[in-house]
Design a protein around this motif. Sequence first.
Motif, PDB file in Angstrom:
ATOM      1  N   CYS A 121       0.871  -1.181   0.000  1.00  0.00           N
ATOM      2  CA  CYS A 121       0.000   0.000   0.000  1.00  0.00           C
ATOM      3  C   CYS A 121       0.907   1.230   0.000  1.00  0.00           C
ATOM      4  O   CYS A 121       1.412   1.640   1.045  1.00  0.00           O
ATOM      5  N   GLU A 122       1.139   1.783  -1.172  1.00  0.00           N
ATOM      6  CA  GLU A 122       2.094   2.871  -1.313  1.00  0.00           C
ATOM      7  C   GLU A 122       1.429   4.238  -1.408  1.00  0.00           C
ATOM      8  O   GLU A 122       2.109   5.250  -1.448  1.00  0.00           O
ATOM      9  N   ASN A 123       0.110   4.251  -1.471  1.00  0.00           N
ATOM     10  CA  ASN A 123      -0.633   5.510  -1.496  1.00  0.00           C
ATOM     11  C   ASN A 123      -0.966   5.897  -0.057  1.00  0.00           C
ATOM     12  O   ASN A 123      -1.680   5.167   0.635  1.00  0.00           O
ATOM     13  N   ARG A 164      -3.029   7.789   1.151  1.00  0.00           N
ATOM     14  CA  ARG A 164      -4.470   7.912   1.409  1.00  0.00           C
ATOM     15  C   ARG A 164      -5.096   6.547   1.713  1.00  0.00           C
ATOM     16  O   ARG A 164      -6.170   6.476   2.309  1.00  0.00           O
ATOM     17  N   SER A 214     -11.524   2.839  -5.330  1.00  0.00           N
ATOM     18  CA  SER A 214     -10.929   4.075  -5.839  1.00  0.00           C
ATOM     19  C   SER A 214     -10.643   3.952  -7.325  1.00  0.00           C
ATOM     20  O   SER A 214     -10.165   2.925  -7.806  1.00  0.00           O
ATOM     21  N   GLY A 260      -7.057   7.132  -7.142  1.00  0.00           N
ATOM     22  CA  GLY A 260      -6.083   7.232  -6.058  1.00  0.00           C
ATOM     23  C   GLY A 260      -6.472   8.198  -4.970  1.00  0.00           C
ATOM     24  O   GLY A 260      -5.691   8.419  -4.035  1.00  0.00           O
ATOM     25  N   ASN A 261      -7.682   8.747  -5.059  1.00  0.00           N
ATOM     26  CA  ASN A 261      -8.132   9.723  -4.064  1.00  0.00           C
ATOM     27  C   ASN A 261      -9.534   9.389  -3.558  1.00  0.00           C
ATOM     28  O   ASN A 261      -9.807   9.458  -2.360  1.00  0.00           O
ATOM     29  N   GLU A 280      -8.592   0.603  -2.485  1.00  0.00           N
ATOM     30  CA  GLU A 280      -8.002   0.393  -3.805  1.00  0.00           C
ATOM     31  C   GLU A 280      -7.247  -0.926  -3.770  1.00  0.00           C
ATOM     32  O   GLU A 280      -6.921  -1.435  -2.687  1.00  0.00           O
ATOM     33  N   SER A 300       4.678  -0.196  -7.126  1.00  0.00           N
ATOM     34  CA  SER A 300       4.977   0.997  -7.915  1.00  0.00           C
ATOM     35  C   SER A 300       6.029   0.696  -8.976  1.00  0.00           C
ATOM     36  O   SER A 300       6.932  -0.130  -8.755  1.00  0.00           O
TER      37      SER A 300
END
Length: 227
Positions: free
Chosen positions: A71-73, A75, A129, A132-133, A138, A143
């Motif tokens: 989980c690199e986001n 948010r 998602s 990405g927001n 998601e 990445s």
Amino acid sequence: MKSIKTLRFRKSVIAVAIAAASFSNSGFAIEANTLGTPSGGMVCRSGYSGFFGTGKLTCSKQAEFKMDLACENPRFPTYVSRAAVANNRVPNGPNDAQLRLGRDICTRAPGPGSANIGPTDTLVGLDQSTNGNNGVYEIANVSPARILVRLSNKDQEEATALGLSVGQVDTIKNDTQSNVTINSGAANITDQFRVILSHFTFAVPTGGIVTGPVGNPASTFTPRPLQ
């Protein structure tokens, strides 16, 4: 006149034959395809396959590596290992097929719009998602930056294993063969991203003689076990 020409020709043939016999008896011989010489040709290193096309020889081999999804986001920071259950289905939703198999997800940070989703909780009615927001969750992924780092490391590892500089090995990702390995049998097992890659090196003279860079003497090539 014709008989004179014929006689001269026969004398020439005899002379060549005598010279060849004398040359051979003197201890000298002409040998073709001697290992380590131009007549011996070029070969690919052990483990590499050769392909000749468009006037060039390339030596390559396939390899692969796997990376845990993450989980690199920021948010969606919470990683949830999903199990394959019927209520994973999101009719007509993005990534529906993979979610049904148990594709891992990342959930929104606590706050407005978040939801507590467990390994077997239903996803029906929860928004995935799309940018990405937005959304509640998601899908977990890797990445491109992380993949490039691993490719660079694999390139260096292969060069070291062969006793070469990193500039003598190319490592390229095969985009069409990358996929996610979903651990659908149980929860709490991280899904992985599988990357198929190809290593390329120069061919070497038959017999294993490798000529180093300009100014360096030739050295004997000894295959080393790959890591």
